[in-house]
Design a protein around this motif. Structure first.
Motif, PDB file in Angstrom:
ATOM      1  N   ARG A  29       0.856  -1.184   0.000  1.00 12.35           N
ATOM      2  CA  ARG A  29       0.000   0.000   0.000  1.00 12.35           C
ATOM      3  C   ARG A  29       0.898   1.242   0.000  1.00 12.35           C
ATOM      4  N   ASP A  30       0.314   2.385  -0.241  1.00  9.30           N
ATOM      5  CA  ASP A  30       1.011   3.673  -0.126  1.00  9.30           C
ATOM      6  C   ASP A  30       2.096   3.888  -1.185  1.00  9.30           C
ATOM      7  N   ALA A  31       1.947   3.333  -2.390  1.00 13.94           N
ATOM      8  CA  ALA A  31       2.923   3.511  -3.475  1.00 13.94           C
ATOM      9  C   ALA A  31       4.326   3.066  -3.067  1.00 13.94           C
ATOM     10  N   VAL A  32       4.381   1.957  -2.358  1.00 13.64           N
ATOM     11  CA  VAL A  32       5.650   1.427  -1.844  1.00 13.64           C
ATOM     12  C   VAL A  32       5.904   0.053  -2.454  1.00 13.64           C
ATOM     13  N   ILE A  33       7.185  -0.261  -2.642  1.00 10.99           N
ATOM     14  CA  ILE A  33       7.573  -1.559  -3.177  1.00 10.99           C
ATOM     15  C   ILE A  33       8.630  -2.182  -2.283  1.00 10.99           C
ATOM     16  N   GLY A  34       8.478  -3.465  -2.039  1.00  6.52           N
ATOM     17  CA  GLY A  34       9.478  -4.227  -1.292  1.00  6.52           C
ATOM     18  C   GLY A  34      10.360  -4.953  -2.283  1.00  6.52           C
ATOM     19  N   ILE A  35      11.662  -4.725  -2.221  1.00  5.76           N
ATOM     20  CA  ILE A  35      12.603  -5.371  -3.129  1.00  5.76           C
ATOM     21  C   ILE A  35      13.123  -6.633  -2.455  1.00  5.76           C
ATOM     22  N   TYR A  36      12.817  -7.766  -3.071  1.00  6.51           N
ATOM     23  CA  TYR A  36      13.224  -9.055  -2.508  1.00  6.51           C
ATOM     24  C   TYR A  36      14.745  -9.192  -2.463  1.00  6.51           C
ATOM     25  N   ARG A  37      15.216  -9.985  -1.521  1.00  6.23           N
ATOM     26  CA  ARG A  37      16.646 -10.308  -1.442  1.00  6.23           C
ATOM     27  C   ARG A  37      17.080 -11.158  -2.633  1.00  6.23           C
ATOM     28  N   HIS A  38      16.182 -12.016  -3.083  1.00  7.84           N
ATOM     29  CA  HIS A  38      16.471 -12.950  -4.178  1.00  7.84           C
ATOM     30  C   HIS A  38      16.574 -12.236  -5.515  1.00  7.84           C
ATOM     31  N   ASN A  39      17.622 -12.522  -6.275  1.00  9.00           N
ATOM     32  CA  ASN A  39      17.738 -12.109  -7.669  1.00  9.00           C
ATOM     33  C   ASN A  39      17.691 -13.376  -8.509  1.00  9.00           C
ATOM     34  N   GLY A  40      16.911 -13.341  -9.575  1.00  9.88           N
ATOM     35  CA  GLY A  40      16.736 -14.516 -10.412  1.00  9.88           C
ATOM     36  C   GLY A  40      17.493 -14.435 -11.714  1.00  9.88           C
ATOM     37  N   ASN A  41      17.659 -15.596 -12.337  1.00 10.03           N
ATOM     38  CA  ASN A  41      18.329 -15.679 -13.633  1.00 10.03           C
ATOM     39  C   ASN A  41      17.360 -15.497 -14.798  1.00 10.03           C
ATOM     40  N   ALA A  42      16.055 -15.560 -14.520  1.00 13.85           N
ATOM     41  CA  ALA A  42      15.035 -15.422 -15.550  1.00 13.85           C
ATOM     42  C   ALA A  42      13.765 -14.853 -14.918  1.00 13.85           C
ATOM     43  N   LEU A  43      12.827 -14.450 -15.748  1.00 13.70           N
ATOM     44  CA  LEU A  43      11.562 -13.883 -15.260  1.00 13.70           C
ATOM     45  C   LEU A  43      10.794 -14.841 -14.361  1.00 13.70           C
ATOM     46  N   LEU A  46      11.492 -16.850  -9.552  1.00 14.89           N
ATOM     47  CA  LEU A  46      10.924 -15.969  -8.528  1.00 14.89           C
ATOM     48  C   LEU A  46      11.406 -16.296  -7.115  1.00 14.89           C
ATOM     49  N   PRO A  47      11.333 -15.315  -6.212  1.00 15.38           N
ATOM     50  CA  PRO A  47      11.696 -15.559  -4.817  1.00 15.38           C
ATOM     51  C   PRO A  47      10.776 -16.616  -4.200  1.00 15.38           C
ATOM     52  N   SER A  48      11.347 -17.436  -3.332  1.00 11.63           N
ATOM     53  CA  SER A  48      10.550 -18.477  -2.674  1.00 11.63           C
ATOM     54  C   SER A  48      10.110 -18.046  -1.282  1.00 11.63           C
ATOM     55  N   ASP A  49      10.576 -16.883  -0.825  1.00 13.94           N
ATOM     56  CA  ASP A  49      10.192 -16.390   0.504  1.00 13.94           C
ATOM     57  C   ASP A  49       9.835 -14.908   0.404  1.00 13.94           C
ATOM     58  N   GLU A  50       9.483 -14.333   1.510  1.00 15.90           N
ATOM     59  CA  GLU A  50       9.087 -12.922   1.544  1.00 15.90           C
ATOM     60  C   GLU A  50      10.136 -12.076   2.262  1.00 15.90           C
ATOM     61  N   GLU A  51      11.410 -12.348   2.008  1.00 16.09           N
ATOM     62  CA  GLU A  51      12.495 -11.565   2.613  1.00 16.09           C
ATOM     63  C   GLU A  51      12.887 -10.438   1.664  1.00 16.09           C
ATOM     64  N   TYR A  52      12.951  -9.227   2.210  1.00 12.44           N
ATOM     65  CA  TYR A  52      13.232  -8.051   1.403  1.00 12.44           C
ATOM     66  C   TYR A  52      14.590  -7.439   1.752  1.00 12.44           C
ATOM     67  N   GLN A  53      15.257  -6.894   0.711  1.00 11.36           N
ATOM     68  CA  GLN A  53      16.481  -6.103   0.919  1.00 11.36           C
ATOM     69  C   GLN A  53      16.102  -4.768   1.533  1.00 11.36           C
ATOM     70  N   PHE A  54      15.066  -4.147   0.960  1.00 13.73           N
ATOM     71  CA  PHE A  54      14.586  -2.856   1.426  1.00 13.73           C
ATOM     72  C   PHE A  54      13.167  -2.639   0.918  1.00 13.73           C
TER      73      PHE A  54
END
Length: 144
Positions: A29-43, A46-54
């Protein structure tokens, strides 16, 4: 002509990185985005958990431009979890602090703001810079 998809809380977007990998961000909400810790090799890597870098504010244009493709919607467990964590506001000239949370601003101390993200809305390139470990996104935060 393709109809544009309206952003929804829980939407996950793929963020192409200069390395050829993808970061992923989830809309709060509030025009905010959580950036996942996981970086993928393809579209679809996807991340398997809900852990965010920021978790930060992002301009809607970053999500609507098509540069960050929508990949799926991950509903939050509760409505409460749809809200981003509190963030800090500093009035530099007055030396005053406040905390922004759930659309409300309340007075705070410098100590209460320690460790909180600065309440700001970021351009797509600044978010990518931060994911990549750069510091150009911090230039406007000098004196914090």
């Amino acid at each position: 002509m393709t109809k544009r998809r309206r952003r929804k809380v829980g939407d996950v977007y793929a963020i192409p990185l200069p390395t050829g990998k993808y970061a992923f961000g989830r809309a709060f909400r509030d025009a905010v985005i959580g950036i996942y810790r996981h970086n993928g090799n393809a579209l679809n890597d996807l991340p398997s958990d809900e852990e965010y870098q920021f978790i930060v504010g992002v301009y809607e244009s970053a999500l609507k431009s098509g540069e960050w493709p929508f990949v799926e919607n991950r509903p939050f467990e509760t409505e409460e979890k749809e809200w981003p964590p509190p963030s800090c506001i500093k009035d530099k000239p007055a030396g005053e602090y406040a905390i922004y949370y759930k659309g409300q601003i309340r007075e705070a101390t410098a100590e209460a703001c320690e460790g909180l993200e600065v309440a700001a809305v970021w351009e797509a390139e600044h978010i990518i810079d931060r994911i990549m470990g750069g510091t150009s996104w911090t230039k406007s935060l000098d004196d914090w």
